[in-house]
Scaffold this motif. Sequence first.
Motif, PDB file in Angstrom:
ATOM      1  N   LEU A 171       0.843  -1.197   0.000  1.00 25.95           N
ATOM      2  CA  LEU A 171       0.000   0.000   0.000  1.00 25.95           C
ATOM      3  C   LEU A 171       0.880   1.250   0.000  1.00 25.95           C
ATOM      4  O   LEU A 171       0.639   2.199  -0.749  1.00 25.95           O
ATOM      5  N   GLN A 172       1.906   1.221   0.845  1.00 28.04           N
ATOM      6  CA  GLN A 172       2.768   2.400   0.941  1.00 28.04           C
ATOM      7  C   GLN A 172       3.536   2.651  -0.347  1.00 28.04           C
ATOM      8  O   GLN A 172       3.861   3.795  -0.654  1.00 28.04           O
ATOM      9  N   SER A 173       3.791   1.576  -1.101  1.00 25.64           N
ATOM     10  CA  SER A 173       4.496   1.806  -2.368  1.00 25.64           C
ATOM     11  C   SER A 173       3.500   1.917  -3.527  1.00 25.64           C
ATOM     12  O   SER A 173       3.869   1.805  -4.690  1.00 25.64           O
ATOM     13  N   GLU A 174       2.257   2.153  -3.165  1.00 21.09           N
ATOM     14  CA  GLU A 174       1.185   2.413  -4.138  1.00 21.09           C
ATOM     15  C   GLU A 174       1.003   1.285  -5.165  1.00 21.09           C
ATOM     16  O   GLU A 174       0.811   1.542  -6.351  1.00 21.09           O
ATOM     17  N   ASP A 175       1.085   0.073  -4.699  1.00 16.32           N
ATOM     18  CA  ASP A 175       0.782  -1.089  -5.543  1.00 16.32           C
ATOM     19  C   ASP A 175      -0.677  -0.991  -6.006  1.00 16.32           C
ATOM     20  O   ASP A 175      -1.572  -0.762  -5.187  1.00 16.32           O
ATOM     21  N   PRO A 176      -0.938  -1.142  -7.312  1.00 13.73           N
ATOM     22  CA  PRO A 176      -2.285  -0.888  -7.848  1.00 13.73           C
ATOM     23  C   PRO A 176      -3.373  -1.731  -7.186  1.00 13.73           C
ATOM     24  O   PRO A 176      -4.456  -1.223  -6.907  1.00 13.73           O
ATOM     25  N   LYS A 177      -3.088  -3.013  -6.915  1.00 14.03           N
ATOM     26  CA  LYS A 177      -4.128  -3.866  -6.337  1.00 14.03           C
ATOM     27  C   LYS A 177      -4.459  -3.432  -4.910  1.00 14.03           C
ATOM     28  O   LYS A 177      -5.634  -3.273  -4.545  1.00 14.03           O
ATOM     29  N   ALA A 178      -3.418  -3.211  -4.121  1.00 17.02           N
ATOM     30  CA  ALA A 178      -3.637  -2.769  -2.737  1.00 17.02           C
ATOM     31  C   ALA A 178      -4.365  -1.432  -2.711  1.00 17.02           C
ATOM     32  O   ALA A 178      -5.295  -1.228  -1.925  1.00 17.02           O
ATOM     33  N   MET A 179      -3.968  -0.534  -3.612  1.00 12.08           N
ATOM     34  CA  MET A 179      -4.605   0.789  -3.674  1.00 12.08           C
ATOM     35  C   MET A 179      -6.085   0.667  -4.039  1.00 12.08           C
ATOM     36  O   MET A 179      -6.923   1.378  -3.488  1.00 12.08           O
ATOM     37  N   ALA A 180      -6.382  -0.250  -4.965  1.00  9.86           N
ATOM     38  CA  ALA A 180      -7.774  -0.399  -5.406  1.00  9.86           C
ATOM     39  C   ALA A 180      -8.642  -0.881  -4.248  1.00  9.86           C
ATOM     40  O   ALA A 180      -9.751  -0.377  -4.039  1.00  9.86           O
ATOM     41  N   ILE A 181      -8.109  -1.848  -3.493  1.00  4.65           N
ATOM     42  CA  ILE A 181      -8.889  -2.351  -2.354  1.00  4.65           C
ATOM     43  C   ILE A 181      -9.041  -1.262  -1.296  1.00  4.65           C
ATOM     44  O   ILE A 181     -10.110  -1.061  -0.734  1.00  4.65           O
ATOM     45  N   TRP A 182      -7.953  -0.531  -1.046  1.00  3.75           N
ATOM     46  CA  TRP A 182      -8.007   0.571  -0.070  1.00  3.75           C
ATOM     47  C   TRP A 182      -9.063   1.612  -0.475  1.00  3.75           C
ATOM     48  O   TRP A 182      -9.870   2.045   0.344  1.00  3.75           O
ATOM     49  N   ARG A 183      -9.082   1.959  -1.753  1.00 13.30           N
ATOM     50  CA  ARG A 183     -10.065   2.947  -2.236  1.00 13.30           C
ATOM     51  C   ARG A 183     -11.490   2.430  -2.047  1.00 13.30           C
ATOM     52  O   ARG A 183     -12.386   3.180  -1.679  1.00 13.30           O
ATOM     53  N   TRP A 184     -11.648   1.148  -2.268  1.00 10.65           N
ATOM     54  CA  TRP A 184     -12.982   0.534  -2.111  1.00 10.65           C
ATOM     55  C   TRP A 184     -13.416   0.620  -0.645  1.00 10.65           C
ATOM     56  O   TRP A 184     -14.546   1.007  -0.337  1.00 10.65           O
ATOM     57  N   ILE A 185     -12.489   0.270   0.250  1.00 12.87           N
ATOM     58  CA  ILE A 185     -12.787   0.338   1.693  1.00 12.87           C
ATOM     59  C   ILE A 185     -13.214   1.758   2.073  1.00 12.87           C
ATOM     60  O   ILE A 185     -14.205   1.964   2.777  1.00 12.87           O
ATOM     61  N   CYS A 186     -12.473   2.729   1.580  1.00 10.97           N
ATOM     62  CA  CYS A 186     -12.788   4.128   1.911  1.00 10.97           C
ATOM     63  C   CYS A 186     -14.157   4.514   1.362  1.00 10.97           C
ATOM     64  O   CYS A 186     -14.924   5.213   2.030  1.00 10.97           O
ATOM     65  N   ALA A 187     -14.459   4.049   0.156  1.00  9.61           N
ATOM     66  CA  ALA A 187     -15.738   4.407  -0.465  1.00  9.61           C
ATOM     67  C   ALA A 187     -16.909   3.824   0.324  1.00  9.61           C
ATOM     68  O   ALA A 187     -17.926   4.486   0.527  1.00  9.61           O
ATOM     69  N   VAL A 188     -16.753   2.580   0.759  1.00  8.48           N
ATOM     70  CA  VAL A 188     -17.821   1.943   1.544  1.00  8.48           C
ATOM     71  C   VAL A 188     -18.034   2.723   2.847  1.00  8.48           C
ATOM     72  O   VAL A 188     -19.165   3.023   3.239  1.00  8.48           O
ATOM     73  N   SER A 189     -16.939   3.081   3.492  1.00  2.51           N
ATOM     74  CA  SER A 189     -17.034   3.861   4.732  1.00  2.51           C
ATOM     75  C   SER A 189     -17.720   5.195   4.490  1.00  2.51           C
ATOM     76  O   SER A 189     -18.604   5.592   5.229  1.00  2.51           O
ATOM     77  N   ARG A 190     -17.272   5.856   3.458  1.00  3.70           N
ATOM     78  CA  ARG A 190     -17.785   7.190   3.142  1.00  3.70           C
ATOM     79  C   ARG A 190     -19.303   7.163   2.999  1.00  3.70           C
ATOM     80  O   ARG A 190     -19.993   8.040   3.493  1.00  3.70           O
ATOM     81  N   LYS A 191     -19.798   6.125   2.328  1.00  9.21           N
ATOM     82  CA  LYS A 191     -21.247   6.021   2.131  1.00  9.21           C
ATOM     83  C   LYS A 191     -21.963   5.902   3.475  1.00  9.21           C
ATOM     84  O   LYS A 191     -23.031   6.463   3.667  1.00  9.21           O
ATOM     85  N   GLY A 192     -21.348   5.156   4.377  1.00 12.24           N
ATOM     86  CA  GLY A 192     -21.911   4.997   5.713  1.00 12.24           C
ATOM     87  C   GLY A 192     -21.973   6.312   6.479  1.00 12.24           C
ATOM     88  O   GLY A 192     -22.986   6.632   7.091  1.00 12.24           O
ATOM     89  N   TYR A 193     -20.900   7.092   6.420  1.00  9.02           N
ATOM     90  CA  TYR A 193     -20.909   8.378   7.148  1.00  9.02           C
ATOM     91  C   TYR A 193     -21.896   9.335   6.513  1.00  9.02           C
ATOM     92  O   TYR A 193     -22.569  10.093   7.196  1.00  9.02           O
ATOM     93  N   GLN A 194     -21.928   9.310   5.175  1.00  5.08           N
ATOM     94  CA  GLN A 194     -22.734  10.295   4.468  1.00  5.08           C
ATOM     95  C   GLN A 194     -24.196  10.212   4.884  1.00  5.08           C
ATOM     96  O   GLN A 194     -24.870  11.219   5.022  1.00  5.08           O
ATOM     97  N   GLU A 195     -24.638   9.002   5.150  1.00  4.84           N
ATOM     98  CA  GLU A 195     -26.010   8.786   5.591  1.00  4.84           C
ATOM     99  C   GLU A 195     -26.277   9.600   6.872  1.00  4.84           C
ATOM    100  O   GLU A 195     -27.322  10.221   7.034  1.00  4.84           O
ATOM    101  N   ILE A 196     -25.297   9.578   7.755  1.00  2.53           N
ATOM    102  CA  ILE A 196     -25.439  10.300   9.022  1.00  2.53           C
ATOM    103  C   ILE A 196     -25.348  11.810   8.809  1.00  2.53           C
ATOM    104  O   ILE A 196     -26.147  12.580   9.347  1.00  2.53           O
ATOM    105  N   TYR A 197     -24.393  12.236   7.978  1.00  2.01           N
ATOM    106  CA  TYR A 197     -24.271  13.673   7.704  1.00  2.01           C
ATOM    107  C   TYR A 197     -25.546  14.205   7.050  1.00  2.01           C
ATOM    108  O   TYR A 197     -25.980  15.315   7.336  1.00  2.01           O
ATOM    109  N   ASP A 198     -26.139  13.414   6.175  1.00  2.00           N
ATOM    110  CA  ASP A 198     -27.369  13.855   5.511  1.00  2.00           C
ATOM    111  C   ASP A 198     -28.496  14.034   6.521  1.00  2.00           C
ATOM    112  O   ASP A 198     -29.221  15.018   6.492  1.00  2.00           O
ATOM    113  N   LEU A 199     -28.605  13.072   7.413  1.00  2.00           N
ATOM    114  CA  LEU A 199     -29.658  13.144   8.426  1.00  2.00           C
ATOM    115  C   LEU A 199     -29.440  14.363   9.334  1.00  2.00           C
ATOM    116  O   LEU A 199     -30.390  15.025   9.754  1.00  2.00           O
ATOM    117  N   LEU A 200     -28.191  14.668   9.616  1.00  2.00           N
ATOM    118  CA  LEU A 200     -27.871  15.810  10.471  1.00  2.00           C
ATOM    119  C   LEU A 200     -27.871  17.130   9.702  1.00  2.00           C
ATOM    120  O   LEU A 200     -27.841  18.200  10.308  1.00  2.00           O
TER     121      LEU A 200
END
Length: 573
Positions: free
Chosen positions: A217-246
């Motif tokens: 991940l630290q050396s920006e390997d494409p596969k690791a980066m892709a999974i990391w981006r996916w993890i962040c996107a899933v999280s983001r969607k979860g927070y956004q639900e709360i921010y929208d409600l607030l």
Amino acid sequence: MGTLLTLLQKELSLSIFSAFGEEIEADVSPSLEEFGHYQCNSALRLAKGLKQNPRSVAQKLIDHLRCKEWFSKVEIAGPGFINFTLSPTFLSSQLNLQIRDPFLGAAPVDRKIKMIVEFSSPNVAKELHVGHLRSTIIGDCIARLFEFLRYDVLRLNHIGDWGTQFGMLIAYIIEKGFETSQFATLPELMQWYRAAKKRFDEDPEFKKRSQLEVVRLQSEDPKAMAIWRWICAVSRKGYQEIYDLLGVNLLERGESFYNPYLKKVVQELEEKGLVQVSDGAKCIFLEGFKNREGEPLPLIIQKSDGGYNYATTDLAAIRYRIFEDRAERIICVTDIGQSLHFQMIFAAAEKAGWLDLQKAKVDHVGFGLVLGPDGKKFKTRSGETEKLIDLLNEAVLHARKLILERNPDADEKKLEQLSRVLGIGAVKYADLSSSRTKDYTFSYDRMLRFEGNTAVFLLYSFVRLQGIERKVGLDITQVMAHHQIALAHPSEISLGFHLRRFGEVLALFSADLFPNHLTDYLYSLAEKFHAFFRDCRVEGSEEEESRLILCELTRRVLKQGLSILGLETVDRM
Ligand code: ARG
């Protein structure tokens, strides 16, 4: 138009100058109600230097005052305090100006000032917990305050989206053969996180693979980066639900944003001679910071294994915010447990010459814990501290029950909207109205009471104000075009003076960043309004127009105040 307090300060400073030739700023403060509206304490200090009697110094100050007609009473009290009571005529003329002022008597900034309010800042793959909720509510309120005062505010979400923990999550996701094109939710992600942690602790082979993924991940390997981006996107969607409600807006700029700067930051600090190696780790020792044993406490900026940490990122962040964002004020909102960390970051930034306190102001806004009714750390019904969305939905449900009790045949669409406004408003208000540095006790029943210092009481007062105007049935712009506020009754004067102090309260809030100044103010405003409405007839009275305009000003100040708190209003309840 600014506040009356600053206006009086200016007049009294002038009076000091013309009476004694001294250029000092007069010390003026609001008084306790029974003594008048404001008091000046400068005579005592002046008398010392001049070796004169303080009461006669006070008298001279009064004699040199240009604006005597503002007051119905000016009194010297005790050893030499001066008490001022504003005249109803002057106060009325002030209110007639205030209602035409878009800032309602507050003082906006007179040039563009860039400001950063960093708040919420949850961690990826973990749900927001009540601490993040407090940060979100308090941070949003502070951002709204400064936006109202015309600062150029950047609302930053400093998401914990980087770190060695991603290694095991990535290793786990690869092991399970999950695809990044797959749909996943935040609770699922959290489950994986827990499972990955278990594998990491139990299986040395998995641990090795996890560590390898960190390096990838630290050396920006494409596969690791892709999974990391996916993890962040899933999280983001979860927070956004709360921010929208607030109803909260945030710009995401997570920890990973500062990665490219970490190495340079450490290098620069080394070049400046600020870094010492202790037990293999690179540290900065700052004056005044000691551990429990009284030994110097280091700020570790690079671990012995060469890895960077939370502090390195925060140093890179403050540097970036000062030099790239050009922020003149930076506010970070987190639990009070991180206050030492931030004091050290600020001190290090100063020592590095990045932070010049003449040019920029930095604040850590800390807050206490959220406690349950049992006095222990708060847990939601399901027993998990993390389920924040449940907590908010539950508040909306409580509000719905309350409304149905009062109005059993409420229309479903209105009921839904009203429950949301009341429920979410109640959660926000309960948080903001308790002094932030203290722990606060979370109770649905208390926050949804109709009486007392609650959102429900304020929203109800707002509805009542709307109701009065509706009932009188006059076009308020027309009334304002032909009539003015003319205060006479003591309850009117008391409400009027309180209205004029709106800007003072916002100034106080901007200085120490305690939102409860504003909630306390609005609560008294509502009480003063109810007293006025009890004592003074509006509809059909001789003073109908004046009183109607006074109601309109109250409505506007209340609405603006609630909007700074992040509370929506409704027209009927
Ligand atoms: N992610 C951190 C937490 O959950 C809060 C980040 C606070 N901001 C910062 N610049 N360190 O505790």
